[in-house]
Design a protein around this motif. Structure first.
Motif, mmCIF file in Angstrom:
data_model
loop_
_atom_site.group_PDB
_atom_site.id
_atom_site.type_symbol
_atom_site.label_atom_id
_atom_site.label_comp_id
_atom_site.label_asym_id
_atom_site.label_seq_id
_atom_site.Cartn_x
_atom_site.Cartn_y
_atom_site.Cartn_z
ATOM 1 N N VAL C 199 0.829 -1.206 0.000
ATOM 2 C CA VAL C 199 0.000 0.000 0.000
ATOM 3 C C VAL C 199 0.864 1.257 0.000
ATOM 4 O O VAL C 199 0.569 2.224 -0.692
ATOM 5 N N LEU C 200 1.951 1.204 0.747
ATOM 6 C CA LEU C 200 2.802 2.391 0.872
ATOM 7 C C LEU C 200 3.420 2.790 -0.471
ATOM 8 O O LEU C 200 3.920 3.890 -0.622
ATOM 9 N N ARG C 201 3.404 1.846 -1.414
ATOM 10 C CA ARG C 201 3.975 2.162 -2.717
ATOM 11 C C ARG C 201 2.937 2.741 -3.666
ATOM 12 O O ARG C 201 3.268 3.130 -4.770
ATOM 13 N N GLN C 202 1.675 2.747 -3.249
ATOM 14 C CA GLN C 202 0.624 3.185 -4.167
ATOM 15 C C GLN C 202 0.720 4.682 -4.437
ATOM 16 O O GLN C 202 1.234 5.454 -3.624
ATOM 17 N N ASP C 203 0.165 5.059 -5.561
ATOM 18 C CA ASP C 203 0.255 6.461 -5.975
ATOM 19 C C ASP C 203 -0.406 7.404 -4.981
ATOM 20 O O ASP C 203 0.111 8.468 -4.697
ATOM 21 N N TYR C 204 -1.567 6.977 -4.455
ATOM 22 C CA TYR C 204 -2.271 7.929 -3.584
ATOM 23 C C TYR C 204 -1.493 8.207 -2.293
ATOM 24 O O TYR C 204 -1.612 9.253 -1.698
ATOM 25 N N ILE C 205 -0.690 7.238 -1.890
ATOM 26 C CA ILE C 205 0.135 7.494 -0.705
ATOM 27 C C ILE C 205 1.248 8.496 -1.063
ATOM 28 O O ILE C 205 1.549 9.434 -0.317
ATOM 29 N N ARG C 206 1.810 8.300 -2.264
ATOM 30 C CA ARG C 206 2.836 9.241 -2.708
ATOM 31 C C ARG C 206 2.243 10.641 -2.795
ATOM 32 O O ARG C 206 2.855 11.615 -2.380
ATOM 33 N N THR C 207 1.011 10.680 -3.338
ATOM 34 C CA THR C 207 0.347 11.981 -3.444
ATOM 35 C C THR C 207 0.191 12.596 -2.057
ATOM 36 O O THR C 207 0.498 13.773 -1.843
ATOM 37 N N ALA C 208 -0.279 11.769 -1.137
ATOM 38 C CA ALA C 208 -0.497 12.273 0.212
ATOM 39 C C ALA C 208 0.817 12.779 0.805
ATOM 40 O O ALA C 208 0.872 13.838 1.446
ATOM 41 N N ARG C 209 1.863 12.028 0.545
ATOM 42 C CA ARG C 209 3.164 12.414 1.050
ATOM 43 C C ARG C 209 3.591 13.745 0.425
ATOM 44 O O ARG C 209 4.058 14.645 1.107
ATOM 45 N N ALA C 210 3.358 13.827 -0.886
ATOM 46 C CA ALA C 210 3.755 15.039 -1.601
ATOM 47 C C ALA C 210 2.989 16.252 -1.066
ATOM 48 O O ALA C 210 3.498 17.350 -1.005
ATOM 49 N N LYS C 211 1.726 15.991 -0.635
ATOM 50 C CA LYS C 211 0.935 17.091 -0.081
ATOM 51 C C LYS C 211 1.449 17.525 1.281
ATOM 52 O O LYS C 211 0.984 18.490 1.855
ATOM 53 N N GLY C 212 2.390 16.748 1.803
ATOM 54 C CA GLY C 212 3.011 17.136 3.058
ATOM 55 C C GLY C 212 2.232 16.731 4.286
ATOM 56 O O GLY C 212 2.418 17.296 5.359
ATOM 57 N N LEU C 213 1.337 15.733 4.153
ATOM 58 C CA LEU C 213 0.610 15.266 5.334
ATOM 59 C C LEU C 213 1.589 14.626 6.311
ATOM 60 O O LEU C 213 2.625 14.080 5.928
ATOM 61 N N LYS C 214 1.215 14.644 7.573
ATOM 62 C CA LYS C 214 2.099 14.059 8.588
ATOM 63 C C LYS C 214 2.238 12.559 8.353
ATOM 64 O O LYS C 214 1.296 11.902 7.933
ATOM 65 N N ARG C 215 3.382 12.030 8.695
ATOM 66 C CA ARG C 215 3.698 10.628 8.426
ATOM 67 C C ARG C 215 2.682 9.683 9.046
ATOM 68 O O ARG C 215 2.141 8.792 8.400
ATOM 69 N N TRP C 216 2.389 9.892 10.342
ATOM 70 C CA TRP C 216 1.477 8.954 11.018
ATOM 71 C C TRP C 216 0.042 9.133 10.565
ATOM 72 O O TRP C 216 -0.751 8.212 10.609
#
Lengths: 539, 302, 306
Positions: C199-216
């Motif tokens: 799941v962590l490799r999915q695009d939406y997680i990358r997107t979320a990460r790129a949006k700068g959401l907190k890790r947890w």
């Protein structure tokens, strides 16, 4: 034989002491309560049905028979019958019932109850596994066949007197009267509970059932109205069900359990016996048990006497005894040494590998053969079977082991084609009552050799059957020695035909907690396992 | 010898056209994977050559293999891993037992994986009547207690190692099918698959290029963990009378025979337990590496 | 939803009917003869035949099965051949204990397993990841009997923190639930880790990460619900596996559950009990799986109940 006499004497002295000092047992008002554990469920407490080593002695604590045993011994004494008379031909027994015996529900026991109880066991609808024990009572066959609803041989002379007529002389009849299947039950309670009487038992016994939570615990409480002075000693016995024997032993060591009903598990045996403090709490004794290998005498290659003798000579019994930590003594005949009829002088087949090989060659198997050895799959039985397997391999017999649930082994042994070899451990014959005849009929006699029978060797020697019947016709107690000798000859005859290879007689080890007291003999009581519930006490 | 089935056989459906070239060489670049392969090779070899490696006959009950009171002996110069309750050499029994345990752990478990994956994927991806029927059949199979199936087979068939393998495969494929099914269902709803569908990719292409590769991690987890549980399950079954009958050894039944002695003779439980663990770990290391190598989304990183 | 549920319940009933038929047939094939077992060692052939008639065992297979089914529909599972009690009484007396243990053990498995898996996935490739995964292997490879006995020995006998087996209070429940929980946790940890890594490799997680959401936040809000799907399917399966796994743990801890009843019945070939326990566990398994399927859309809204 000697040790039996000694123990009998000791127990007689004990019971004499008990009788002479009733005040002492009165003074000890709080008799205490103990905890006993068992792994398996208690199946039923119905005396006509229960036939496990767990419930057999519990039923003896809740119910009584016309006859009873001196505590800690195999000596018969009158029970619910105050006295009895035997006719000269040994076929009519007249029992005079004791006064003032009450069932747990408060009703007085009468001769009607005796008749009802016997008929209930014999009635096919009861499906009693022990009905056959009452087979010598006149009218048994008619009732079993459903053509009669009563036993013609049981007559009520008056409310306190019962006369039982046998169809043939039966020296074991008094022993049968002390067996669970002839215990006295109250008709009204049986009818009230129906098929669930085994869960709501009501008897005349020393204890009554006060709680039974299925699969968890079962509590017996003292019957204050018990007819025998000075019994029971304990106020309460709690049986806790469902725990591994190894864990039960940990609980004994922790002081939570008084007696592990399943005994000391093999894995813990050395640990307990190597610790003097624990060893002191272990009572060691004999039991009326023989472990043996059956060979199917009706099928090749075991239809050849020489092959069966070769097997008898091939087994290294000392090694097998060593494997089970010395918890047995090597055996050379079907009867255990403490049973009347055991032949001290009989030497049996000596361990002799070369001799065994020679016999096999003479029988036409110079290179041995392949066969199967069935065994119950409960430790240590498969291990013992593997030791036997290695011994057989040494003389060229390649036996493959079939380790199955006991019920499946019994089914295989009883099937029409039978099983080539069976190691009896875990399903072995432990005597129902201490009488030599008990080791013969179903397991060595012709009757048991039929399909479904327990004579797994399919052994049938009609001459011996006749001899056995003659021995059982000697009913005069004064001729007990003669009868025992006759039985001894029967078993020597069996060994000449070698349908079995007797391997060992298991010893008995009962462990008890620090606070438990009473004579040692009560913990190795020949008719009760793990102990005589009625007479053991706390310190 | 069927024991020599490659470790990757159960993991990948045979027809998967993964980036075929270089899988082996990329696998061999990973140290842990190589370690795992070495362990597996060692176990397979010692099973195959047990008669030459084992110091003793595994079934011989030595007179001096027990103490006078009948207790087993701990590890010593004579018996390296000690003796069992009948005075037999434990090391020899472990070496010979490896044969049976490998067959159970690899063949039975592998068969369960293949059947389970096929059923799960077909039911989860193609759905329809076939899918429903397959899943209800799976439910039916799952509703059976494994032990019951075992005793009935034991009573009806002649017990043998292959019967055990059969029973275990019959019992275990169901679980795999169930998990693969639900994951396939979830996968086929995901954006990237839906995108492929709208782009007009063929169902087969989507299945092989996207669905199956995403399932590998789940299947590998099941495959590697399944090894130790099936080896132990075999022990339970042999206790019920199916399968490896005494005196033949398997790692599972060595543990099962001796487990009550874990205080009195801990080596009898420890060594076979360690052997099962080692084998399962080795398969896992290889499986993990394989998953990374075959990873569809990321070119395998550390 | 309602029609879906109805359809599934109908299917469940069919499955149970199938289970009952197959089980009955398998037991019918067993060589053991109940009439002989009941009649005991002193019985004559006539006595055995009499008992066989009383039990209806001389009837043809389908007559026996039809009668069993008829009784079953009235809630009558028959009487045990050896205990002579109503099978339903024996099962009902033990069912609550097993259900309680099952729920507690699954809770234990999930708590331990999901935590381990989550941590390992986050720390993927590092030493702690390897340590956690090796631990999960150790627990899965360990024999239940030995683990149970060890826990019992250390925490009950030596330390005295818990009773040495038994049933009734919370402290009785801890060790058996923990034993089963530890052993099952390895499975969940492995599943959780691999699912989470995916799941962590999915695009939406990358997107979320790129949006700068907190890790947890990303982990627990976005990744976790997606990763848990295979886990839910596994709980359903777990219930099925439980029936065979529970036997050992119940007898180590003296837990009065249904597993011990089943084991004893198998050992003694007490057919009515085997039949009853099979049916009851089949019901539990079928319901468990139905529940897992019903739950799936709540966790992953993209899944539609069909």
């Amino acid at each position: 034989m000697t040790s039996l006499l000694k123990r009998t004497a000791a127990a007689l002295a004990l019971s004499a002491a008990l009788l002479s000092a009733p005040s002492m047992s009165m003074a000890q008002d709080g008799g205490g309560s103990i905890v006993v554990t068992y792994k398996d469920d208690i199946a039923t407490l119905d005396p006509a049905i229960g036939y496990d080593w767990q419930n057999f002695s519990m039923i003896k604590a809740i119910f009584d028979g016309l006859m009873d045993y001196e505590p800690g011994t195999a000596t018969l004494r009158p029970g619910l019958a105050e006295s009895y008379e035997i006719s000269p031909d040994g076929k009519v027994f007249t029992f005079r019932l004791r006064d003032g015996v009450k069932f747990h529900n408060g009703r007085a026991m009468t001769a009607d109850d005796v008749k009802y109880s016997f008929e209930r066991t014999v009635n096919p609808a009861t499906q009693s596994p022990g009905a056959g024990f009452l087979g010598s009572i006149e009218g048994f066959d008619a009732m079993q066949a459903g053509t009669a609803s009563e036993l013609s041989g049981v007559k009520i002379l008056d409310p306190k007197t019962v006369e039982v007529t046998l169809s043939r002389p039966d020296a074991t009849f008094l022993s049968v009267m002390a067996l669970n299947f002839s215990f006295i039950v109250p008709k009204e309670e049986v009818e009230k509970s129906g098929a669930d009487f085994g869960r709501n038992p009501v008897g005349t016994g020393a204890f009554k059932l006060s709680e039974w939570t299925l699969g968890q615990r079962l509590v017996l409480t003292k019957n204050a109205d018990y007819y025998r002075e000075g019994a029971p000693k304990l106020d309460e016995i709690t049986f806790e069900i469902g725990q591994e024997p190894v864990v039960s032993l940990l609980r004994v060591q922790n002081g939570e359990v008084d007696v592990p009903g399943d005994g000391i598990p093999p894995a813990k045996f050395r640990e307990v016996m190597d610790d003097p403090a624990q060893k002191a709490r272990v009572v060691e004794g004999v039991q009326l048990h023989t472990g043996y290998i059956t060979m199917n005498t009706k099928a090749a290659p075991f239809d050849d006497l020489k092959v069966r003798q070769a097997v008898n000579m091939a087994i290294n019994k000392d090694r097998i005894v060593q494997i089970i930590n010395g918890r047995a003594t090597p055996a050379n005949q079907p009867l255990p040494p403490t049973m009347p009829g055991y032949v001290e002088a009989y030497e049996g087949y000596k361990y002799d590998v070369e001799g065994a090989k020679k016999l096999l060659a003479e029988a036409g198997h110079p290179d041995g053969f392949e066969t199967e050895l069935f065994v119950a799959n409960v430790d240590p039985q498969p291990r013992i079977a593997q030791a036997i397997q290695q011994d057989l391999a040494a003389i060229g017999i390649k036996a493959s082991i079939q380790s199955l649930a006991a019920a499946n082994v019994i089914a295989a042994g009883g099937s029409a084609e039978g099983a080539p070899m069976i190691w009896s451990g875990g399903m072995a014959w432990i005597a129902d009552f201490p009488d030599p005849s008990n080791f013969y009929g179903p397991i060595l006699g012709c009757a048991g050799a039929a399909e479904g029978g327990w004579n797994w060797a399919k052994y049938c020697n009609e001459a011996l059957d006749a001899k056995a019947a003659e021995a059982d016709a000697i009913v005069d107690p004064a001729k007990a020695a003669e009868r025992a000798a006759a039985w001894g000859q029967v078993y020597e005859g069996v060994m000449a035909d070698a349908p079995w290879a007797p391997v060992f007689n298991e010893k008995r080890y009962t462990m008890r907690s620090e606070r438990m007291g009473g004579e040692d003999a009560l913990y190795i009581d020949p008719v009760n396992t793990p102990m005589n519930y009625k007479y053991v006490e706390t310190k | 010898m069927s024991v020599l089935v490659g470790p990757d056989a159960p993991v990948l459906p045979p027809s998967a056209p993964v980036t075929g070239e270089g899988v082996v060489s990329r696998l061999l670049r990973r140290k842990l994977a190589v370690l795992g392969l070495l362990v597996i090779a060692a176990v397979v070899l010692s099973a195959a050559f047990a008669p030459w490696i084992a110091p003793y006959d595994p079934n011989e009950q030595f007179f001096d293999g027990l103490s006078l009171e009948g207790a087993p002996l701990g590890p010593s110069a004579q018996f390296w891993l000690g003796t069992d309750l009948l005075g037999r050499d434990l090391l020899s029994r472990l070496l010979y037992g490896a044969r049976n345990s490998l067959i159970i752990g690899v063949v039975a478990n592998g068969a369960a994986l293949i059947i389970g994956t096929l059923v799960g994927v077909v039911a989860g991806y193609f759905r329809g009547i076939v899918g429903t029927v397959l899943m209800r059949f799976t439910d039916l199979m799952m509703a059976f207690p494994a032990l019951l199936l075992a005793i009935c087979l034991a009573a009806v068939l002649r017990p043998s190692l292959w019967i055990v393998a059969l029973v275990i495969a019959l019992v275990n494929w169901v679980q795999v099918a169930r998990v693969v099914y639900s994951e396939t269902r979830s996968l086929s709803e995901r954006e990237f698959i839906q995108a492929e569908v709208t782009l007009g990719a063929s169902r087969a292409r989507i299945l092989f290029a996207h669905v199956l590769p995403h399932l590998t991690s789940t299947v590998i987890v099941y495959g590697t963990l399944g090894i130790s549980t099936t080896v132990l399950l075999e022990a339970t079954l042999s206790f019920l009378g199916v399968g490896v009958q005494p005196p033949d050894a398997s790692w599972g039944n060595i543990i099962f025979e001796n487990q009550t002695y874990f205080q009195a003779a801990p080596w009898l439980v420890f060594f076979p337990g360690a052997a099962i663990l080692l084998l399962a770990l080795a398969f896992n290391l290889v499986g993990d590496a394989l998953r990374d190598v075959l990873d569809p989304t990321e070119e395998g990183r550390g | 939803m309602a029609t879906y549920l109805l359809r599934r319940l109908f299917q469940a009933a069919l499955i149970l009917l199938g289970v009952s038929l197959v089980t009955f047939a398998l037991l019918y094939l067993l060589p053991a003869d109940p009439a002989r077992q009941i009649a005991g060692r002193t019985a004559s052939a006539a006595q055995v035949a009499n008992i066989r008639t009383q039990l209806g065992l001389d009837q043809p297979f389908f007559v026996q099965y039809a009668r069993y089914l008829g009784n079953l529909l009235q809630g009558d599972l028959g009487r045990s051949y050896l205990q002579r009690s109503q099978v339903s009484d024996l099962i009902l007396a033990r069912l609550p204990a097993s259900l309680l243990l099952m729920v507690a053990a699954i809770a234990c498995e999930l708590a331990l397993g999901l935590t381990m898996g989550l941590l390992a996935a986050v720390r993927r490739g590092r030493a702690s990841d390897h340590a956690l995964m090796v631990t999960s292997f150790v627990t899965v490879s360990a024999p239940q009997f030995v683990v149970g006995l060890l826990l019992l020995y250390v925490f009950a006998v030596r330390l005295g923190w818990f009773p040495i087996g038994g049933y009734g209070t919370f402290s009785h429940l801890v060790l058996p639930a923990l034993t089963l929980g530890i052993l099952g946790a390895g499975w969940y940890a492995r599943m959780m880790r691999s699912s989470m890594v995916d799941v962590l490799r999915q695009d939406y997680i990358r997107t979320a990460r790129a949006k700068g959401l907190k890790r947890w936040t990303i982990l627990l809000r976005h990744a976790f619900p997606n990763a848990i799907l295979p886990i839910i399917a596994m709980i359903g399966i777990d219930i099925g596996l439980f029936m065979s796994g529970i036997v050992v743990v119940e007898s180590v801890f003296g837990w009065p559950g249904i597993g011990q009843l089943a084991w004893q019945a198998i050992q003694r070939v007490d057919l009515p009990i085997i039949m009853g326990v099979t049916l009851v566990s089949a019901v539990a398994i079928v319901l468990g799986n139905l529940l897992a399927d019903l739950l799936a859309p709540f966790v992953d809204p993209r899944i539609k109940l069909q």
